[in-house]
Design a protein around this motif. Structure first.
Motif: not given
Length: 491
Positions: A427, A438, A440
């Protein structure tokens, strides 16, 4: 005209600031933190405003206008709302000035203190809900769907033209409904209106989602949002729509008699977009040569530049061009025929490239003899020679081609910059390197969200509405998670 723009690769922030000023969109004003929107920039905003206003009215909303000033006591009626805006408020304490006795200039008249201070609106929920109390008595008065175009003030210390200024222009919608379900539908509807506008008119692809609890609008139970990705890999919140529950209705005692004659509190929404959209437009499409504007919003869609020596040649070119201008305008296009004799064609080419005019036509003596026009596209910087009898059809078709092309280019960039990660180390590497969104897993706690923000400056931009259920583990705590969320550094 020499552009002398800093390149995006060299310094994206500097490139943006220079481009906004040099392309005549806006400039800093004599008032700290405030901007002057110049005619060319305001023409783009007017096109945005006009299209959005049409879309609002098609979904049953009406425009109204409410006071700029809000009594301080109003703001304190909804606790989380005042907490969210208290540090950004400009406050009016006196109502008169006078000449200083020592002749040094004008001072505030200390005897003209207001009994109650007035807040320059940071947003209008409180003054509008005080008004709604007078407008709503029965279920027959609902739904109430009101929008206003206005300016607001949020005291910003670090400002950037269009993206963050102390005063900015926007619209704010405020609605009241008989049921929770109807209000939720309204909030989601307006998010979809914003998304349609961003993609179809601005050419900016967006992701629809909801905000986390810590990122919600102050006083909202749910915040829907559209998130866009800029060319430097940072996200920009392009619009928000809030489900307010009954918080403001209870704070301002807005009730209605239902069909059984019983008193109920109404259910509420608010939603808004601002001149921040101008920043999104610049940063999504523009290049090192200047603005790249979508034809749908360009103040000038077609510019025609004559290349001539002497008035006799200009007259001959004008005889050919003026009917073309009328024909293009009859097709609904905005056209400028630039006959200024104070600037050479090369200067004009540079100027209109900098200003992002989608299509440029050039015509000289050789073109007259051959019955042709040189047609240049701003998005691809390509040129071709087109016969006079085909040029109208070519220009009209280019409007759609350019609109689609710049949207697709931005969409491709976003696709390339959504990265799935499964560890905190990965990350951090993506956030600091590649950038972009991103995707996640997150454990759903504010503590973890705050830790990530503190350590990486990345925030949860949204929980995508189309996020698929997926069992996983939070990248920080390892706790269970059933879907991915989108993180990014943001404006």
């Amino acid at each position: 005209m020499g552009k002398n723009l800093t390149s995006r690769a060299e310094d994206y922030s500097k490139w943006y600031n220079e481009l906004v000023v040099k392309s005549d969109l806006a400039e800093n004003s004599g008032v700290r933190g405030c901007m002057v929107i110049k005619p060319y920039g305001y023409a783009i905003w007017e096109k945005m405003q006009g299209q959005l206003d049409k879309m609002f009215k098609e979904t049953g909303h009406e425009n109204a206008y409410f006071p700029l000033f809000i009594p301080k006591s109003y703001l304190s009626k909804e606790a989380s709302h005042v907490e969210g805006f208290a540090k950004e408020c400009a406050v009016v304490t006196h109502y008169r000035l006078k000449n200083a006795e020592d002749g040094s200039g004008i001072v505030v008249d200390e005897n003209a203190k207001l009994e109650e201070e007035l807040i320059v609106r940071p947003t209008s929920e409180t003054i509008i809900w005080d008004t709604f109390r007078k407008w709503v008595q029965s279920y027959r008065d609902l739904p109430l769907k009101i929008n206003q175009w206005a300016n607001v003030v949020r005291w910003e210390m670090r400002t950037r033209l269009f993206l963050r200024t102390a005063e900015f222009l926007w619209q704010e919608g405020h609605t009241a409904h008989t049921t929770r379900e109807e209000a939720l539908e309204e909030a989601e509807l307006m998010m979809n209106v914003y998304a349609d506008f961003a993609e179809k008119y601005m050419g900016v692809p967006v992701i629809k989602g909801t905000k986390t609890e810590s990122e919600r609008f102050a006083g909202a139970e749910e915040t829907y949002c559209i998130e866009a990705l800029m060319q430097d890999g940072k996200a920009l919140q392009a619009g928000t729509s809030h489900f307010l529950g009954q918080n403001f209705a209870k704070a301002f005692d807005v009730k209605f008699a239902n069909k059984e004659g019983e008193q109920e509190y109404v259910w509420a929404t608010s939603w808004g977009v601002s001149t921040r959209l101008m920043g999104a437009l610049v940063m999504t499409h523009s290049d090192d040569n200047g603005l790249v504007l979508p034809p749908q919003l360009a103040p000038i869609q077609v510019v025609i530049v004559p290349i001539y020596k002497g008035l006799e040649q200009l007259d001959a070119i004008s005889e050919k061009v003026e009917p073309l201008v009328k024909e293009l305008r009859a097709k609904g296009l905005t056209v400028k025929y630039d006959t200024r004799d104070t600037h050479k064609p090369g200067f004009k080419f540079n100027e209109y490239e900098l200003k992002g005019v989608p299509v440029r036509l050039a015509v000289g003596q050789r073109d007259l003899a051959n019955g042709t026009f040189e047609v240049a596209r701003r998005d691809t910087l390509t040129k071709e020679t087109v016969g006079a009898d085909e040029v109208v059809g070519k220009v009209v078709s280019l409007m759609d081609e350019i609109q689609e092309n710049i949207f697709q280019k931005a969409l491709d960039y976003r696709k390339e910059h959504i990265t799935e990660v499964d560890s905190y180390d990965e990350f951090k590497k993506v956030i600091d390197g590649k950038g972009g969104f991103v995707s996640a897993h997150w454990d759903g706690t504010t503590e973890t969200e705050d830790k990530i923000k503190e350590e990486t400056k990345a925030t949860i931009r949204c929980i995508p509405l189309d996020a698929e259920k997926e069992e996983g583990k939070c990248i920080v705590t390892g706790k269970p998670s059933n879907k991915r969320v989108l993180f990014a550094k943001a404006y």
